[in-house]
Motif scaffolding. Structure first.
Motif, PDB file in Angstrom:
ATOM      1  N   VAL A 104      -6.097   3.130   1.297  1.00 30.33           N
ATOM      2  CA  VAL A 104      -5.932   2.326   0.220  1.00 30.33           C
ATOM      3  C   VAL A 104      -6.943   1.214   0.419  1.00 30.33           C
ATOM      4  N   ALA A 154       0.732  -1.324   0.051  1.00 31.12           N
ATOM      5  CA  ALA A 154       0.011   0.261   0.050  1.00 31.12           C
ATOM      6  C   ALA A 154       0.951   1.246  -0.027  1.00 31.12           C
ATOM      7  N   ALA A 184     -10.683   2.605   6.391  1.00 28.24           N
ATOM      8  CA  ALA A 184      -9.420   2.961   6.574  1.00 28.24           C
ATOM      9  C   ALA A 184      -9.224   4.240   7.434  1.00 28.24           C
ATOM     10  N   HIS A 193      -4.781   0.947   5.281  1.00 27.93           N
ATOM     11  CA  HIS A 193      -5.215  -0.071   4.160  1.00 27.93           C
ATOM     12  C   HIS A 193      -6.553  -0.495   4.770  1.00 27.93           C
TER      13      HIS A 193
END
Length: 113
Positions: free
Chosen positions: A90, A1, A52, A45
């Protein structure tokens, strides 16, 4: 990520100054220089971008702020430097969302973690 996020910032013209920089208060995922501004990036992530974002509690914001001040103390500009705190999320499909200026000292608990 983190590599995907780093590539995204590089594509925007940012220069990566440090990755996983450790200071007395904790770790900074990324420190960038973008348009004369120090940008401190926290990467999260999770399955979704919303999840997130939820993984960034106020106590962690405090630690990031304290660690960023320690990083700035190592720079010639010091505390006179322009700075910004970004969150990069992400999701489970690898899609990146950048949230410039996602948090400030006002978002941290008293005493900054």
């Amino acid at each position: 990520a983190e590599e995907t996020v780093a590539r995204r910032y590089r594509d925007r013209g940012a220069r990566i100054l440090a990755r996983r920089w450790r200071g007395p208060g904790g770790e900074l995922d990324m420190v960038l220089a973008e348009d004369g501004v120090f940008v401190f990036v926290e990467v999260k992530h999770s399955k979704t971008h919303a999840q997130a974002i939820e993984h960034l509690p106020a106590a962690q914001i405090g630690r990031i702020l304290s660690t960023a001040l320690a990083y700035l103390a190592t720079q010639p500009e010091g505390m006179n430097a322009a700075m910004r705190f970004d969150l990069a999320t992400v999701d489970g499909h690898g899609r990146v969302a950048l949230h410039p200026g996602a948090f400030t000292a006002d978002d941290a608990p008293d005493g900054w973690g």
